[in-house]
Design a protein around this motif. Structure first.
Motif, PDB file in Angstrom:
ATOM      1  N   ARG A  15       0.841  -1.201   0.000  1.00 15.21           N
ATOM      2  CA  ARG A  15       0.000   0.000   0.000  1.00 15.21           C
ATOM      3  C   ARG A  15       0.876   1.251   0.000  1.00 15.21           C
ATOM      4  N   ASP A  16       1.892   1.239   0.843  1.00  8.96           N
ATOM      5  CA  ASP A  16       2.782   2.380   0.986  1.00  8.96           C
ATOM      6  C   ASP A  16       3.525   2.657  -0.330  1.00  8.96           C
ATOM      7  N   MET A  17       4.078   1.606  -0.924  1.00  9.95           N
ATOM      8  CA  MET A  17       4.850   1.767  -2.151  1.00  9.95           C
ATOM      9  C   MET A  17       3.966   2.267  -3.304  1.00  9.95           C
ATOM     10  N   LEU A  18       2.813   1.630  -3.468  1.00 14.02           N
ATOM     11  CA  LEU A  18       1.926   2.004  -4.567  1.00 14.02           C
ATOM     12  C   LEU A  18       1.383   3.418  -4.365  1.00 14.02           C
ATOM     13  N   SER A  19       1.046   3.742  -3.141  1.00 14.50           N
ATOM     14  CA  SER A  19       0.537   5.076  -2.824  1.00 14.50           C
ATOM     15  C   SER A  19       1.565   6.151  -3.185  1.00 14.50           C
ATOM     16  N   ARG A  20       2.819   5.934  -2.780  1.00 16.49           N
ATOM     17  CA  ARG A  20       3.873   6.909  -3.093  1.00 16.49           C
ATOM     18  C   ARG A  20       4.073   7.062  -4.594  1.00 16.49           C
ATOM     19  N   ARG A  21       4.047   5.956  -5.324  1.00 15.91           N
ATOM     20  CA  ARG A  21       4.261   6.033  -6.775  1.00 15.91           C
ATOM     21  C   ARG A  21       3.105   6.758  -7.461  1.00 15.91           C
ATOM     22  N   LYS A  23       1.161   9.063  -6.065  1.00 14.44           N
ATOM     23  CA  LYS A  23       1.252  10.482  -5.703  1.00 14.44           C
ATOM     24  C   LYS A  23       2.306  11.186  -6.564  1.00 14.44           C
ATOM     25  N   ARG A  24       3.410  10.493  -6.820  1.00 20.33           N
ATOM     26  CA  ARG A  24       4.445  11.081  -7.675  1.00 20.33           C
ATOM     27  C   ARG A  24       3.939  11.313  -9.096  1.00 20.33           C
ATOM     28  N   LYS A  25       2.953  10.522  -9.503  1.00 17.00           N
ATOM     29  CA  LYS A  25       2.363  10.695 -10.840  1.00 17.00           C
ATOM     30  C   LYS A  25       1.231  11.712 -10.824  1.00 17.00           C
ATOM     31  N   GLY A  26       1.018  12.369  -9.672  1.00 14.54           N
ATOM     32  CA  GLY A  26       0.046  13.459  -9.628  1.00 14.54           C
ATOM     33  C   GLY A  26      -1.340  13.096  -9.154  1.00 14.54           C
ATOM     34  N   PHE A  27      -1.508  11.895  -8.617  1.00 18.46           N
ATOM     35  CA  PHE A  27      -2.821  11.500  -8.113  1.00 18.46           C
ATOM     36  C   PHE A  27      -2.939  11.840  -6.628  1.00 18.46           C
ATOM     37  N   GLU A  28      -4.161  12.115  -6.223  1.00 16.76           N
ATOM     38  CA  GLU A  28      -4.468  12.224  -4.799  1.00 16.76           C
ATOM     39  C   GLU A  28      -4.863  10.808  -4.381  1.00 16.76           C
ATOM     40  N   VAL A  29      -4.313  10.310  -3.272  1.00 15.52           N
ATOM     41  CA  VAL A  29      -4.565   8.914  -2.904  1.00 15.52           C
ATOM     42  C   VAL A  29      -5.189   8.814  -1.517  1.00 15.52           C
ATOM     43  N   ALA A  30      -6.327   8.126  -1.454  1.00 13.85           N
ATOM     44  CA  ALA A  30      -6.935   7.767  -0.171  1.00 13.85           C
ATOM     45  C   ALA A  30      -6.705   6.268  -0.014  1.00 13.85           C
ATOM     46  N   GLU A  31      -6.632   5.804   1.230  1.00 16.11           N
ATOM     47  CA  GLU A  31      -6.313   4.400   1.451  1.00 16.11           C
ATOM     48  C   GLU A  31      -7.337   3.724   2.344  1.00 16.11           C
ATOM     49  N   ALA A  32      -7.536   2.428   2.087  1.00 17.07           N
ATOM     50  CA  ALA A  32      -8.359   1.585   2.954  1.00 17.07           C
ATOM     51  C   ALA A  32      -7.647   0.243   3.080  1.00 17.07           C
ATOM     52  N   VAL A  33      -7.835  -0.418   4.228  1.00 16.52           N
ATOM     53  CA  VAL A  33      -7.109  -1.664   4.469  1.00 16.52           C
ATOM     54  C   VAL A  33      -7.973  -2.918   4.340  1.00 16.52           C
ATOM     55  N   ASP A  34      -9.285  -2.757   4.199  1.00  9.12           N
ATOM     56  CA  ASP A  34     -10.152  -3.917   3.988  1.00  9.12           C
ATOM     57  C   ASP A  34     -11.428  -3.475   3.275  1.00  9.12           C
ATOM     58  N   GLY A  35     -12.238  -4.442   2.914  1.00  9.72           N
ATOM     59  CA  GLY A  35     -13.447  -4.151   2.139  1.00  9.72           C
ATOM     60  C   GLY A  35     -14.442  -3.254   2.861  1.00  9.72           C
ATOM     61  N   LEU A  36     -14.603  -3.461   4.165  1.00 10.61           N
ATOM     62  CA  LEU A  36     -15.549  -2.628   4.920  1.00 10.61           C
ATOM     63  C   LEU A  36     -15.094  -1.177   4.949  1.00 10.61           C
ATOM     64  N   GLN A  37     -13.799  -0.976   5.196  1.00 13.97           N
ATOM     65  CA  GLN A  37     -13.265   0.378   5.210  1.00 13.97           C
ATOM     66  C   GLN A  37     -13.363   0.997   3.812  1.00 13.97           C
TER      67      GLN A  37
END
Length: 126
Positions: A15-21, A23-37
């Motif tokens: 999650r951390d690696m993909l999120s950083r990559r 963001k570097r490409k200009g996306f705003e990233v929100a994160e969730a750790v499971d289906g309910l979240q």
């Protein structure tokens, strides 16, 4: 305007690696750790696209995607299913659950970016 991506991934390092990559490409990233979240976050952040890991705790990505796609308010958000399961049936299972596209892990970032841009372009055209 920055496109918002909801990244649903239970494995912290991935999650951390993909999120950083992203963001570097200009996306705003929100994160969730499971289906309910993921279901809560979709309502909260109204993402332009969802990257959904299929193997999740609490509620798996298949079920979360089905619920997102059955809700009139969220059904138009493109979902790319992500899974380490590269069996041919898994892609079909993902598409049947409502995924707009499907990609396998380990992530080929360039290929994933192409899929993201294709879906976002289709969405802005409609």
């Amino acid at each position: 305007m920055m496109n918002k991506i909801l990244l649903v991934e239970d494995h912290e390092m991935n999650r951390d690696m993909l999120s950083r990559r992203l963001k570097r490409k200009g996306f705003e990233v929100a994160e969730a750790v499971d289906g309910l979240q993921a279901l809560e976050k979709v309502e909260e952040v109204k993402p332009d696209l969802i990257l959904m890991d299929m193997s999740l705790p609490q509620m798996d990505g298949w079920e979360a995607t089905r619920r997102i796609k059955s809700n009139p308010e969220t059904q138009d958000i493109p979902v790319i299913g992500l899974s380490a399961h590269a069996m041919s049936g898994d892609r079909q299972k993902g598409l049947n659950a409502g995924c707009d596209d499907y990609d396998t892990k380990p992530i080929d970032f360039k290929r994933l970016l192409d899929k993201i841009h294709t879906l976002l372009d289709q969405r802005s055209d409609s």
